[in-house]
Design a protein around this motif. Structure first.
Motif, PDB file in Angstrom:
ATOM      1  N   ILE A  21     -13.798   1.267  -1.036  1.00  0.00           N
ATOM      2  CA  ILE A  21     -12.574   0.914  -1.758  1.00  0.00           C
ATOM      3  C   ILE A  21     -12.185   2.022  -2.725  1.00  0.00           C
ATOM      4  O   ILE A  21     -11.016   2.404  -2.826  1.00  0.00           O
ATOM      5  CB  ILE A  21     -12.746  -0.434  -2.478  1.00  0.00           C
ATOM      6  N   HIS A  24     -11.081   5.157  -0.272  1.00  0.00           N
ATOM      7  CA  HIS A  24      -9.933   5.020   0.624  1.00  0.00           C
ATOM      8  C   HIS A  24      -8.851   4.074   0.121  1.00  0.00           C
ATOM      9  O   HIS A  24      -7.788   3.980   0.735  1.00  0.00           O
ATOM     10  CB  HIS A  24     -10.392   4.543   2.007  1.00  0.00           C
ATOM     11  N   GLY A  25      -9.120   3.353  -0.944  1.00  0.00           N
ATOM     12  CA  GLY A  25      -8.161   2.371  -1.428  1.00  0.00           C
ATOM     13  C   GLY A  25      -7.089   2.985  -2.314  1.00  0.00           C
ATOM     14  O   GLY A  25      -7.092   4.175  -2.604  1.00  0.00           O
ATOM     15  N   GLN A  38      -7.880  -2.331  -1.253  1.00  0.00           N
ATOM     16  CA  GLN A  38      -7.719  -1.874   0.111  1.00  0.00           C
ATOM     17  C   GLN A  38      -7.445  -3.088   0.980  1.00  0.00           C
ATOM     18  O   GLN A  38      -8.133  -4.105   0.876  1.00  0.00           O
ATOM     19  CB  GLN A  38      -8.979  -1.158   0.587  1.00  0.00           C
TER      20      GLN A  38
END
Length: 145
Positions: A21, A24-25, A38
């Motif tokens: 998270i 990549h969130g 996310q």
């Protein structure tokens, strides 16, 4: 009967999930809280990060976590699917419960996790839902010419 529990399935617990998270969130922040989220294909889950920098006393950190969990639990059914991680910042220890709730709600709205509130219009609801009447021009048609 509606359960008032905060089940394990509603929690982000694994370090790998937190790392995913954070990496990549998306993120939105206020001076007292930051929200990382996310979108995933599961019900809304909450993870909390409240460090000793926020409050050196466990009682203060637990108060913050308890307030955020309770607010999340009440909103969980309305939230968009995904994983949400709330990171408390040092100013959070000086906030009241109501201030923490407002900050958390504000972050969820900015993130688009909560549906937009219905806009109250000026037309009464019973008229707004019925078929509109044809509109007639108050002036007569001048005809060709």
């Amino acid at each position: 009967m509606i359960s008032t529990r905060f089940p394990r399935t509603a929690r982000v617990r694994a370090r790998s999930d937190f790392d995913r998270i954070f990496k990549h969130g998306r993120r939105v922040a206020l001076p007292v809280l930051a929200l990382h989220w996310q979108t995933v294909d599961c019900e809304a889950r909450l993870g909390l990060a409240v460090s000793r920098k926020v409050d050196p006393h466990a009682v203060g950190r637990n108060r913050i976590k308890r307030a955020l969990r309770d607010t999340f639990r009440k909103l969980r059914a309305e939230l968009a699917r995904g994983d949400y991680v709330v990171v408390a910042r040092p100013g959070a220890s000086r906030c009241t419960r109501a201030e923490l709730d407002q900050a958390f709600l504000g972050l969820l709205k900015r993130a688009g996790a909560l549906p937009a509130p219905a806009v109250a219009g000026t037309m009464p609801a019973e008229l707004a839902s019925s078929d509109p009447a044809p509109i007639h021009s108050p002036l007569p048609d001048p005809g060709p010419g």
